[in-house]
Design a protein around this motif. Sequence first.
Motif, PDB file in Angstrom:
ATOM      1  N   UNK A   1       0.779  -1.172  -0.149  1.00 42.72           N
ATOM      2  CA  UNK A   1      -0.190   0.076  -0.002  1.00 42.72           C
ATOM      3  C   UNK A   1       0.854   1.422   0.081  1.00 42.72           C
ATOM      4  N   UNK A   2       1.913   1.153   0.831  1.00 45.77           N
ATOM      5  CA  UNK A   2       2.878   2.445   0.817  1.00 45.77           C
ATOM      6  C   UNK A   2       3.645   2.561  -0.582  1.00 45.77           C
ATOM      7  N   UNK A   3       3.994   1.461  -1.196  1.00 42.87           N
ATOM      8  CA  UNK A   3       4.577   1.499  -2.528  1.00 42.87           C
ATOM      9  C   UNK A   3       3.368   2.186  -3.434  1.00 42.87           C
ATOM     10  N   UNK A   4       1.950   1.564  -3.626  1.00 40.35           N
ATOM     11  CA  UNK A   4       0.954   2.338  -4.328  1.00 40.35           C
ATOM     12  C   UNK A   4       0.580   3.613  -4.339  1.00 40.35           C
ATOM     13  N   UNK A   5       0.679   4.238  -2.870  1.00 41.57           N
ATOM     14  CA  UNK A   5       0.321   5.392  -2.841  1.00 41.57           C
ATOM     15  C   UNK A   5       1.442   6.381  -3.240  1.00 41.57           C
ATOM     16  N   UNK A   6       2.966   6.013  -2.904  1.00 48.96           N
ATOM     17  CA  UNK A   6       3.916   6.540  -3.446  1.00 48.96           C
ATOM     18  C   UNK A   6       3.721   6.912  -5.136  1.00 48.96           C
ATOM     19  N   UNK A   7       3.548   5.771  -5.557  1.00 52.45           N
ATOM     20  CA  UNK A   7       3.263   5.860  -6.999  1.00 52.45           C
ATOM     21  C   UNK A   7       2.371   6.838  -7.571  1.00 52.45           C
ATOM     22  N   UNK A   8       1.044   6.616  -6.819  1.00 52.83           N
ATOM     23  CA  UNK A   8      -0.229   7.704  -7.156  1.00 52.83           C
ATOM     24  C   UNK A   8       0.495   8.941  -6.879  1.00 52.83           C
ATOM     25  N   UNK A   9       1.018   9.384  -5.620  1.00 53.16           N
ATOM     26  CA  UNK A   9       1.537  10.681  -5.538  1.00 53.16           C
ATOM     27  C   UNK A   9       2.071  11.094  -6.676  1.00 53.16           C
ATOM     28  N   UNK A  10       3.293  10.237  -7.127  1.00 51.74           N
ATOM     29  CA  UNK A  10       4.397  10.710  -8.248  1.00 51.74           C
ATOM     30  C   UNK A  10       3.482  11.105  -9.363  1.00 51.74           C
ATOM     31  N   UNK A  11       2.596  10.005  -9.714  1.00 54.63           N
ATOM     32  CA  UNK A  11       1.808  10.664 -10.774  1.00 54.63           C
ATOM     33  C   UNK A  11       1.026  11.765 -10.940  1.00 54.63           C
ATOM     34  N   UNK A  12       0.412  12.163  -9.708  1.00 48.84           N
ATOM     35  CA  UNK A  12      -0.222  13.337  -9.419  1.00 48.84           C
ATOM     36  C   UNK A  12       0.623  14.536  -9.760  1.00 48.84           C
ATOM     37  N   UNK A  13       1.889  14.143  -9.077  1.00 44.53           N
ATOM     38  CA  UNK A  13       2.816  15.368  -9.137  1.00 44.53           C
ATOM     39  C   UNK A  13       3.530  15.621 -10.870  1.00 44.53           C
ATOM     40  N   UNK A  14       3.440  14.451 -11.379  1.00 46.73           N
ATOM     41  CA  UNK A  14       3.907  14.505 -12.916  1.00 46.73           C
ATOM     42  C   UNK A  14       2.794  14.765 -13.860  1.00 46.73           C
ATOM     43  N   UNK A  15       1.397  15.151 -13.366  1.00 51.11           N
ATOM     44  CA  UNK A  15       0.577  15.471 -14.174  1.00 51.11           C
ATOM     45  C   UNK A  15      -0.037  14.306 -15.016  1.00 51.11           C
ATOM     46  N   UNK A  16      -0.137  12.969 -14.494  1.00 55.82           N
ATOM     47  CA  UNK A  16      -0.500  11.941 -15.275  1.00 55.82           C
ATOM     48  C   UNK A  16      -2.148  12.193 -15.417  1.00 55.82           C
ATOM     49  N   UNK A  17      -2.641  11.574 -16.346  1.00 54.34           N
ATOM     50  CA  UNK A  17      -4.226  11.644 -16.641  1.00 54.34           C
ATOM     51  C   UNK A  17      -4.902  10.427 -15.856  1.00 54.34           C
ATOM     52  N   UNK A  18      -5.806  10.538 -15.233  1.00 56.11           N
ATOM     53  CA  UNK A  18      -6.445   9.432 -14.272  1.00 56.11           C
ATOM     54  C   UNK A  18      -7.961   8.908 -14.898  1.00 56.11           C
ATOM     55  N   UNK A  19      -7.977   7.881 -14.663  1.00 57.24           N
ATOM     56  CA  UNK A  19      -9.330   6.929 -14.554  1.00 57.24           C
ATOM     57  C   UNK A  19      -9.359   6.501 -16.143  1.00 57.24           C
ATOM     58  N   UNK A  20     -10.645   6.257 -16.558  1.00 54.18           N
ATOM     59  CA  UNK A  20     -10.986   5.726 -17.793  1.00 54.18           C
ATOM     60  C   UNK A  20      -9.982   6.057 -18.965  1.00 54.18           C
ATOM     61  N   UNK A  21     -10.252   7.259 -19.206  1.00 48.72           N
ATOM     62  CA  UNK A  21      -9.425   7.744 -20.510  1.00 48.72           C
ATOM     63  C   UNK A  21      -7.944   8.040 -19.938  1.00 48.72           C
ATOM     64  N   UNK A  22      -7.542   7.742 -18.885  1.00 47.77           N
ATOM     65  CA  UNK A  22      -6.442   8.330 -18.447  1.00 47.77           C
ATOM     66  C   UNK A  22      -5.154   7.317 -18.837  1.00 47.77           C
ATOM     67  N   UNK A  23      -4.065   7.777 -18.242  1.00 46.20           N
ATOM     68  CA  UNK A  23      -2.783   6.971 -18.528  1.00 46.20           C
ATOM     69  C   UNK A  23      -2.905   5.756 -17.770  1.00 46.20           C
TER      70      UNK A  23
END
Length: 364
Positions: A337-359
């Motif tokens: 869970x810690x690894x996944x939360x870190x990945x999601x935070x990095x994705x947010x900081x890097x402006x990844x696109x989320x959900x169905x039409x996302x990255x």
Amino acid sequence: MRTKDFDYDLPPELIAQTPIEPRDSSRLLVMDRKTGALEHNRFTDILGYLRPSDVMVFNQSRVIPARLYGHRAATGSKVEFLLIRRNADGTWQAMARPGRRLRPGVVVEIEETDEYSAVFSKGETKERISVEVTAAHEDGMKTIRLSNEEGIETFGHTPLPPYIKERLNDANRYQTVYARQPGSVAAPTAGLHFTDELLGKVRSLGVETVFVTLHVGLDTFKPVDEEDPTEHKIHTEHYLIDPQAAESLNRAKSEGRRIIAVGTTSVRVLEQVAQDLERSGKSELSEIESEASLFILPGHTFRMINAMITNFHLPRSSLLMLVSAFVGSGISTDIGLEFLKTAYQKAIESQYRFYSFGDAMLIA
């Protein structure tokens, strides 16, 4: 483990409203689940992470135009249905809005309008089919019967997720290029990144592609509301593995090849059949058509898959819990869970696109 552990804050502007073009130009966050190490790539770079002996498993379910708009025959009041699944007797389970007054015996006239996004707009009415409510259930679901099921293709609208507010000009962009078996109310979105050309390149590497079917249902959009996620009741979803897919998967397991699931729906099919196989004492998978009821939470022992491709999922969702379970498998639930939360935070900081039409993410 509490449901709140799977919460995170997402800036609304990172919720992808439209699909990116071309499909395979989306971004790809690659995670080594043993170390939590992350790499930022484009989706086409996935070829560099594949091995000639790999087997990639895709969900070939096709989204049906499951949203129907109409009005009550007796009163003229507006009604909306979302078809969830077809029953063996030809009726359908459906969500309805407003549903409180839709009692058994109510008939709704369904309209085809010229506007794709027409929630009872001024579009010209061309034809009609009717829907009869045959049963109302405590959970708010309705059992309905259509006067003509062929009318679904004519009168139905693509049931985009509620967080997508933009109009979709091409309904095929909410289908995978390999979608074959109609029955889903939502797309297996990890597969949306693949083009026919990219699939050809995958196969040219020596990677075997296997297709299974799981018809995506209601839980794709449903958050886990219970404080204890183990108390959450997950809906069953119909799945099918044909003889060719079963043979390929048996051979892959016996040869110790890496199995990569494309999407959480493929994960659910594979882990459901692997668990059932283990419980039955059988050694090999065979052709099967059944219901997937497995709720994958951290601590789950993964029996079939070795890697997965997935999109970024909603907070507090069963899909996020599944991904967390996979990241933590072989390590610990807390570290996963810690690894996944870190990945999601990095994705947010890097402006990844989320959900169905996302990255997308590749977790290996």
